[in-house]
Design an enzyme around this catalytic site. Structure first.
Site, PDB file in Angstrom:
ATOM      1  CG  HIS A 171     -35.215  26.320  10.794  1.00 52.58           C
ATOM      2  ND1 HIS A 171     -36.031  26.013   9.572  1.00 52.58           N
ATOM      3  CD2 HIS A 171     -35.124  25.034  11.186  1.00 52.58           C
ATOM      4  CE1 HIS A 171     -36.049  24.842   9.317  1.00 52.58           C
ATOM      5  NE2 HIS A 171     -35.618  24.284  10.365  1.00 52.58           N
ATOM      6  CG  HIS A 182     -31.355  15.816   9.006  1.00 53.00           C
ATOM      7  ND1 HIS A 182     -32.194  16.831   9.466  1.00 53.00           N
ATOM      8  CD2 HIS A 182     -32.168  14.941   8.586  1.00 53.00           C
ATOM      9  CE1 HIS A 182     -33.483  16.315   9.518  1.00 53.00           C
ATOM     10  NE2 HIS A 182     -33.467  15.234   8.800  1.00 53.00           N
ATOM     11  CG  ASP A 188     -30.324  21.722  15.323  1.00 53.85           C
ATOM     12  OD1 ASP A 188     -30.896  20.149  15.636  1.00 53.85           O
ATOM     13  OD2 ASP A 188     -30.558  22.127  14.295  1.00 53.85           O
TER      14      ASP A 188
END
Length: 390
Positions: free
Chosen positions: A286, A248, A327
């Site tokens: 994603h 995460h 990210d």
């Protein structure tokens, strides 16, 4: 006898053993009658068997749906805060990317997520001593200290909770920056990290884009804690704990490892090496955005990433067709601005605390405890038989 079937037909339809069929008859769930041609045999009402089979099928489907929902499945909790739809992220019906482009601050978005509560009624605050050598330590210790002394949130008025959420956000920014102060979070980060006006605005955009992301793992953890009536600080601590995992909020460290592989060889070779061993491409793709993460696209469009990161992005897109996610954008931003190594996580945690408190307040207002059931797949309990239970 059209509405009757023999034992073999009933057993096949229900997928059970003879003992279970007899138990259903004894409990009155299936009506039985003597076979007209052989009194030693029985017939079973077909409509009762069909109804029981349908009920069992519904139970199996519900269990399957629930199990699938745990991992990127259908929504499992009603919420009016954030959704992902049409390839975009929406905060209470407003495009998160547009909010970042319009100059909103994290504090503005936090109030929006809380449905506007606590705008002008924030109480005067007294900064607390900061404990911890690193930003990560200070975040955990600040939330743990507050959670240890604050009363439960259950039963408190929404406006009081909103004011507490605003104060909590400032305490989190204090911990993240290592400086007790006032003003928008992005300016305080800029002061702590020695950034100019442009750098401060990039931090602002990142914070807005990270403020919430529907029912992710950390938000779900925060809502579970809040559903027990725990304080907002306790809910945020639960969220931060979930965020700290490598799958995460810790994903940035995996992106950094990928970047370091590209530094040791070159981006194309790093990508090829991962493909050859079937490894993933950290920072790319994603599940909620098949056409690309709009948060990453919006952030990456506002600055020039270092050459190595740009080459790694191009090499990955050429080889896999995958687009960068938030990210990768955060790691690119941190390197472009020469931020501390843990900056992606700290920005992520600070921004997401706005969403955690909004979700905690919403969960508290529902008055419901989140308590799912487990689908047991372990050894059969000793001495227990389903046919013997009522």
């Amino acid at each position: 006898m059209a509405d009757w079937m023999d034992a073999d037909q009933a057993l096949e339809r229900l997928g059970i053993r003879p003992q279970t069929l007899y138990a259903y008859v004894s409990r009155g769930r299936i009506e039985a009658t003597a076979h007209p041609q052989d009194p030693r045999r029985s017939l079973y009402r077909a409509s009762d068997v069909a109804a029981l089979a349908q009920k069992k099928a519904r139970g199996r489907r519900a269990a399957d749906v629930a199990a699938e929902a745990i991992a990127w499945g259908e929504p499992v909790l009603p919420s009016a805060i954030t959704t992902v739809a049409g390839g975009k992220l929406w905060y209470r019906g407003r495009d998160a990317v547009q909010l970042a482009e319009q100059g909103l601050t994290l504090e503005n978005v936090a109030r929006l997520l809380r449905r506007g509560h606590g705008v002008a009624l924030k109480a005067a605050r007294q900064a607390e001593p900061l404990i911890g050598d690193t930003a990560r330590q200070r975040l955990f210790l600040t939330l743990a200290t507050r959670a240890g002394r604050e009363p439960p949130a259950r039963g408190r008025a929404p406006l009081a909770l909103a004011m507490e959420a605003a104060d909590l956000l400032e305490a989190i920014v204090d911990a993240a920056t290592g400086q007790a102060g006032e003003g928008p979070a992005h300016l305080r980060f800029a002061a702590a990290w020695g950034l100019d006006t442009q750098g401060a605005d990039l931090i602002r955009r990142a914070l807005v884009l990270l403020a919430d992301h529907e029912l992710n793992a950390s938000t779900f953890a925060a809502r579970v804690a809040a559903s027990t009536g725990a304080s907002l600080s306790a809910a945020c601590l639960a969220g931060l704990s979930a965020l700290s995992g490598p799958l995460h909020g810790g994903m940035a460290a995996r992106v950094e490892a990928f970047v370091e592989e590209a530094e040791r060889s070159d981006p194309a070779q790093a990508v090829a090496a991962r493909l050859s061993r079937g490894a993933s491409m950290p920072g790319f793709d994603h599940p909620l955005y098949p056409d690309g993460d709009p948060r990453a696209a919006a952030l990456l469009a506002t600055f020039e990433p270092p050459a190595l990161l740009a080459e790694l992005r191009a090499a990955t897109e050429r080889a896999t067709g995958l687009s960068p996610n938030i990210d990768f954008a955060l790691v690119s931003l941190a390197r472009a601005l020469s931020l501390p190594a843990d900056a992606p996580f700290i920005l992520f945690a600070t921004a997401r605390s706005a969403g955690w408190t909004a979700h905690a307040i919403e969960q508290l207002q529902s008055g419901r405890l989140i308590r799912p059931r487990a689908r047991y797949v372990g050894p059969a309990p000793e001495g227990y038989s389903p046919s013997s239970s009522s």
